[in-house]
Design a protein around this motif. Structure first.
Motif, PDB file in Angstrom:
ATOM      1  N   SER A  98       0.840  -1.197   0.000  1.00 51.51           N
ATOM      2  CA  SER A  98       0.000   0.000   0.000  1.00 51.51           C
ATOM      3  C   SER A  98       0.877   1.249   0.000  1.00 51.51           C
ATOM      4  CB  SER A  98      -0.920  -0.003   1.211  1.00 51.51           C
ATOM      5  OG  SER A  98      -0.155  -0.140   2.375  1.00 51.51           O
ATOM      6  N   GLY A 153      -8.078   5.142  -3.603  1.00 54.09           N
ATOM      7  CA  GLY A 153      -8.632   3.829  -3.932  1.00 54.09           C
ATOM      8  C   GLY A 153      -8.305   3.440  -5.368  1.00 54.09           C
ATOM      9  N   GLN A 156      -4.737   2.479  -5.720  1.00 56.34           N
ATOM     10  CA  GLN A 156      -4.485   1.125  -5.217  1.00 56.34           C
ATOM     11  C   GLN A 156      -4.926   0.089  -6.248  1.00 56.34           C
ATOM     12  OE1 GLN A 156      -2.675  -0.592  -3.455  1.00 56.34           O
ATOM     13  NE2 GLN A 156      -3.543  -0.922  -1.439  1.00 56.34           N
ATOM     14  N   THR A 177      -5.214  -3.681   2.760  1.00 58.12           N
ATOM     15  CA  THR A 177      -6.340  -2.741   2.892  1.00 58.12           C
ATOM     16  C   THR A 177      -5.953  -1.434   3.584  1.00 58.12           C
ATOM     17  OG1 THR A 177      -7.010  -3.868   4.931  1.00 58.12           O
ATOM     18  CG2 THR A 177      -8.077  -4.582   2.909  1.00 58.12           C
ATOM     19  N   LEU A 180      -7.469   2.237   2.826  1.00 57.74           N
ATOM     20  CA  LEU A 180      -8.602   2.145   1.903  1.00 57.74           C
ATOM     21  C   LEU A 180      -9.922   2.268   2.660  1.00 57.74           C
ATOM     22  CD1 LEU A 180      -7.491  -0.857  -0.350  1.00 57.74           C
ATOM     23  CD2 LEU A 180      -7.071   1.581  -0.677  1.00 57.74           C
ATOM     24  N   THR A 184     -13.526   0.194  -1.171  1.00 51.48           N
ATOM     25  CA  THR A 184     -12.345  -0.211  -1.945  1.00 51.48           C
ATOM     26  C   THR A 184     -11.692  -1.431  -1.309  1.00 51.48           C
ATOM     27  OG1 THR A 184     -12.047   2.144  -2.289  1.00 51.48           O
ATOM     28  CG2 THR A 184     -10.329   0.711  -3.153  1.00 51.48           C
TER      29      THR A 184
END
Ligand SMILES: Nc1ncnc2c1ncn2[C@@H]1O[C@H](COP(=O)(O)OP(=O)(O)OP(=O)(O)O)[C@@H](O)[C@H]1O
Ligand SMILES: [Mg+2]
Length: 258
Positions: A98, A153, A156, A177, A180, A184
């Motif tokens: 991320s 989002g 990603q 995650t 997010l 998303t």
């Protein structure tokens, strides 16, 4: 169950810079980030690496993705060594984090083609794959928009597609995650479950108990770089919620300190 990833006694120690010593208020010169870690992951499963901040999750995944070399130990993907055959390993894995920073100036279209070139994906295969992935994640309408102006989002989702240009068998995802929103995050976790159904092996790292409970088949708990337990999710949970079980294990380790 076919073994896809075998991790054998991986270790990594970093030297701490003076600046880092100051920030972390420590006089330690070295940090044993990963300490003799061994586990296996199998085809068609989502394997979770669970641990608190600083446990060594990212360091482990960076070693598995051949971004950094272990000090000792090795890991094998389909029997190929991350130390001795990193190029072959890179063709078999997709690594995602991320924290991935994509150059703001480029468009999703350009980035997809650029990474497809790096992985030598044939033009016709690339075209079909791009259409399928862009449509799956709703990127089509943003294909020519510079990444810098996309939402977190959407960024990603773009980085997810870029990690998959070569249709890897093993997907390694650090904190899938993080940052997010729930919508998303669901797109991402649904997709990981679809990939699992296709027989891929997915390794995720997280400190979020609910994510592990929701998507993982097996889980390894690591604390201070060491493997504390590795088993199927129900066996690790042992009749408790994962969070309660974590605190139970943790308090057994550190006594009454928490
Ligand atoms: N390049 C580096 N140089 C020095 N120390 C490092 C380096 N990378 C990681 N560390 C240290 O190694 C330990 C493990 O870090 P790592 O990032 O792997 O943990 P993590 O489990 O991913 O934590 P988080 O949940 O915060 O992401 C930490 O103490 C960290 O400060
Ligand atoms: Mg991390």
């Amino acid at each position: 169950m076919k073994e896809k990833l075998q991790v054998n006694h991986l270790s990594k120690t970093f030297s701490l810079s003076a600046k880092q010593q100051k920030i972390e208020k420590t006089k330690e010169k070295y940090r044993n980030a990963v300490n003799d870690l061994s586990f296996s992951a199998y085809e068609g499963e989502i394997f979770g690496l669970l641990g608190p901040n600083g446990a060594g999750k990212t360091t482990t995944l960076r070693m598995l993705s051949t971004l950094i070399k272990p000090d000792s130990g090795d890991a094998f993907i389909d029997g190929k060594s991350i130390v001795k055959e990193p190029e072959i390993v890179r063709g078999k894995i997709g690594f995602l984090t991320s924290e991935l920073k994509m150059e703001d100036y480029f468009t999703p279209n350009y980035l997809f083609d650029f990474f497809s070139d790096l992985h030598q994906v044939p033009l016709d295969v690339r075209k079909t794959r791009k259409e399928a992935l862009f449509s799956r994640f709703g990127i089509d309408q943003f294909a020519e928009v510079k990444v810098g102006s996309l939402s977190t989002g959407m960024k990603q989702k773009v980085s997810l597609t870029i990690a998959l240009v070569h249709n890897p068998d093993v997907i390694i995802f650090d904190e899938p995650t993080n940052g997010l929103d729930v919508l998303t995050a669901k797109v991402v976790t649904d997709f990981l479950q679809e990939m699992k159904a296709e027989g891929k092996t997915i390794i995720v790292s997280t400190h979020i108990f609910s994510l592990i409970e929701k998507i993982c088949d097996r889980v390894a708990l690591i604390i201070n770089g060491k493997l504390i337990t590795c088993d199927t999710l129900p066996n690790v949970m042992n009749g408790l919620s994962l969070e309660d079980r974590f605190f139970e294990i943790y308090s057994e380790m550190v006594g009454d300190e928490i």
